[in-house]
Design a protein around this motif. Structure first.
Motif, short mmCIF file in Angstrom:
data_model
loop_
_atom_site.label_atom_id
_atom_site.label_comp_id
_atom_site.label_asym_id
_atom_site.label_seq_id
_atom_site.Cartn_x
_atom_site.Cartn_y
_atom_site.Cartn_z
N HIS A 60 -6.28 -9.39 0.40
CA HIS A 60 -5.90 -10.52 -0.43
C HIS A 60 -5.76 -11.81 0.36
CE1 HIS A 60 -4.86 -12.12 -4.12
NE2 HIS A 60 -4.56 -10.97 -4.66
N LEU A 104 -4.34 -3.85 0.73
CA LEU A 104 -4.66 -4.84 -0.31
C LEU A 104 -4.09 -6.20 0.08
CD1 LEU A 104 -6.05 -5.45 -2.94
CD2 LEU A 104 -4.01 -4.72 -4.17
N SER A 105 -2.94 -6.22 0.71
CA SER A 105 -2.39 -7.52 1.12
C SER A 105 -3.26 -8.15 2.21
CB SER A 105 -0.92 -7.40 1.54
OG SER A 105 -0.81 -7.00 2.90
N VAL A 106 -3.82 -7.29 3.08
CA VAL A 106 -4.74 -7.80 4.11
C VAL A 106 -5.99 -8.40 3.44
CG1 VAL A 106 -6.28 -7.10 5.99
CG2 VAL A 106 -3.94 -6.20 5.88
N ILE A 143 1.40 -15.19 1.20
CA ILE A 143 1.63 -13.77 1.47
C ILE A 143 1.06 -13.39 2.83
CG2 ILE A 143 1.73 -12.96 -0.92
CD1 ILE A 143 -1.30 -12.19 -0.48
N GLY A 144 1.63 -12.34 3.38
CA GLY A 144 1.09 -11.66 4.55
C GLY A 144 0.83 -12.55 5.74
N LEU A 145 -0.23 -12.20 6.47
CA LEU A 145 -0.55 -12.87 7.71
C LEU A 145 -0.85 -14.34 7.48
CD1 LEU A 145 -0.67 -11.89 10.53
CD2 LEU A 145 -3.09 -11.39 10.27
N LEU A 152 -3.97 -15.38 -6.80
CA LEU A 152 -2.62 -15.46 -6.24
C LEU A 152 -2.65 -16.52 -5.16
CD1 LEU A 152 -1.34 -11.82 -5.75
CD2 LEU A 152 -0.69 -13.47 -7.48
N ALA A 207 -0.60 -2.02 1.58
CA ALA A 207 -0.64 -2.85 2.79
C ALA A 207 -2.05 -3.40 3.01
CB ALA A 207 -0.19 -2.04 3.99
#
Lengths: 190, 279
Positions: free
Chosen positions: A50, A46-48, A132-134, A127, A44
């Motif tokens: 990223h 890492l997605s932030v 992705i994400g936020l 990427l 989670a």
């Protein structure tokens, strides 16, 4: 709602510590708790990261730095001020912004622009961060809101700085950012 | 102030995401105490943020965890070895703001004293271990240097050994004729030996005792066939046995000192050693 259920389910499957237990054990320097923390939160976070640092390898470096910071600063975490995840999310965001603002990164970006055509041909390791994400959520906002969230959240500028950059009054920045966040909240909750 | 309006103004999100400025934060933290619904709104937004992040996880590189565990391996404290849950390092004890009862004040004094002692012990140990480490490090460097020196020596010795083995093999070959060339009158101290393989006609010279050739000069071997000298090659700076030119025929071998690179015919005034081939 679907996301919410998936999350609940996945946590149930591995659940071992409550957040309070986890924090207590981390403050006692417990290795198993730290390993658990990594296994459960690294994806989670890492997605932030990223969302701000596009390169996969660099984002992983920042993740490593973030987990070191979490370990070293866990004493300063105060559960009356918010959830553990929010605290870690803010560490991740700050570390990512620091990385993106660092001189080394700026230079590498410039070099990258020069070799962009080549990079694309060779298949870049970036990427698409808009998807992705936020950031994906932010992408769905109105343009005037999107810019504000982009500058404030993903690039770490203060509201004062943004007012200066965009040449609009501080009051307007505040109102728009607030409105943007209200919309953001609605989208996140969907 | 209408709290519901305040909550839905975006301030909650701004606060949680770390975007609120100092004034906004102070205001919110003050209002939070009096209005539990603010706290509830904060909790709710934090929970939805967490849920959203978990719906978008990205798997980190496989080696990231190993790197972390390795980097922090000295900082983990094994809980099973600590009977009363006390950590090794001195802990920062936050003093409560309420008046402290006498008994518990005494307790804090003990804890404070204990943590100071622990800190001093820990600091002393740090100094001690750092010295140990420095000393050990120096020893390792010294040992490494010694190892390298021994390794070089060993190589040199092996090279010498190889030469000697080659020479021995050469000398013990039954096809090889050994011609001892002795110093001529006035140069009696000199000695060189020719090893001449009667089958392959290879010629080797061992300069047993020859003075070092002066600058710009070189020793040259001659094969004399019926009194006629034939160039048999130059003695270079070879260690031990030097291989010279193939020589088909020779009654006598001799060495003269010539200019560097050799001469077509020998300078007999510079004759050093000479030996007859025993037939």
């Amino acid at each position: 709602m679907r996301h919410h259920l998936t999350y609940q389910y996945s946590l149930e499957a591995v659940k071992k510590y409550s957040e309070a237990e986890l924090v207590l054990l981390l403050k006692q320097r417990d290795q198993t708790a730290y390993s658990y923390l990594y296994d459960n939160y690294s994806g989670a976070l890492l997605s932030v990261i990223h969302n701000i640092v596009a390169e996969v390898e660099l984002a992983n470096d920042v993740l490593q730095e973030v987990f070191i910071k979490i370990w070293r600063q866990i004493e300063s975490y105060d559960d009356t001020k918010g959830r553990l995840f929010t605290w870690m999310l803010n560490i991740s965001r700050n570390a990512s912004i620091d990385t993106v603002r660092s001189k080394g990164y700026q230079n590498s970006q410039q070099n990258q622009e020069l070799t962009e055509v080549k990079q694309e041909a060779a298949g870049s390791t970036q990427l698409p961060i808009d998807q992705i994400g936020l950031r994906k959520v932010v992408h769905q906002l109105k343009e005037e809101y999107r810019v504000l969230v982009e500058l404030a959240y993903f690039q770490g500028y203060t509201q004062d700085e943004i007012a200066n950059m965009l040449g609009i009054p501080l009051g307007t920045v505040k109102t728009r950012l607030r409105n943007a966040l209200i919309q953001l909240r609605t989208v996140i909750k969907e | 102030m209408n709290i519901e309006e305040y909550i839905s103004s975006g301030i909650i999100e701004s606060y949680v995401l770390g975007l609120a400025d100092a004034q906004e934060v102070a205001e919110l933290e003050q209002l939070k105490g009096a209005h539990p619904e603010i706290q509830a709104a904060i909790d709710s937004f934090e929970a939805s943020l967490e849920t959203a992040a978990f719906a978008n996880t990205i798997t980190p590189a496989a080696d990231t965890k190993d790197k972390l565990m390795l980097a922090l391996q000295d900082e983990f404290v094994d809980q099973t070895n600590i009977p009363n849950q006390q950590t090794k390092e001195a802990k920062v004890v936050t003093m409560p703001l309420k008046p402290i009862p006498a008994k518990s004040a005494k307790m804090f004094q003990y804890i404070a004293a204990a943590s100071i002692i622990l800190f001093v012990v820990s600091a002393t140990l740090n100094v001690y271990f750092f010295r140990e480490y420095t000393a050990a490090n120096k020893q390792v460097v010294a040992l490494l240097n010694e190892k390298n020196a021994l390794f070089t020596d060993n190589n040199n010795i092996q090279a010498k050994y190889q030469e000697i083995t080659n020479s021995l093999q050469l000398m013990s070959d039954t096809n090889v004729i050994k011609v001892a060339m002795k110093g001529i009158a006035g140069k009696e101290g000199n000695l060189a030996t020719v090893f001449w393989n009667s089958k392959s006609k290879d010629v080797y010279v061992l300069a047993n005792k020859l003075p070092k050739a002066p600058e710009g000069k070189q020793y040259q071997l001659w094969a004399l066939v019926k009194g006629k000298p034939i160039d048999a090659g130059m003695l270079n700076d070879c260690n031990g046995v030097c291989k010279l030119k193939n020589t088909q025929q020779a009654d006598i071998f001799a060495i003269t000192l010539e200019k560097k690179g050799g001469s077509p015919s020998p300078d007999l005034t510079q004759l050093y050693v000479l030996g007859k081939v025993s037939s």
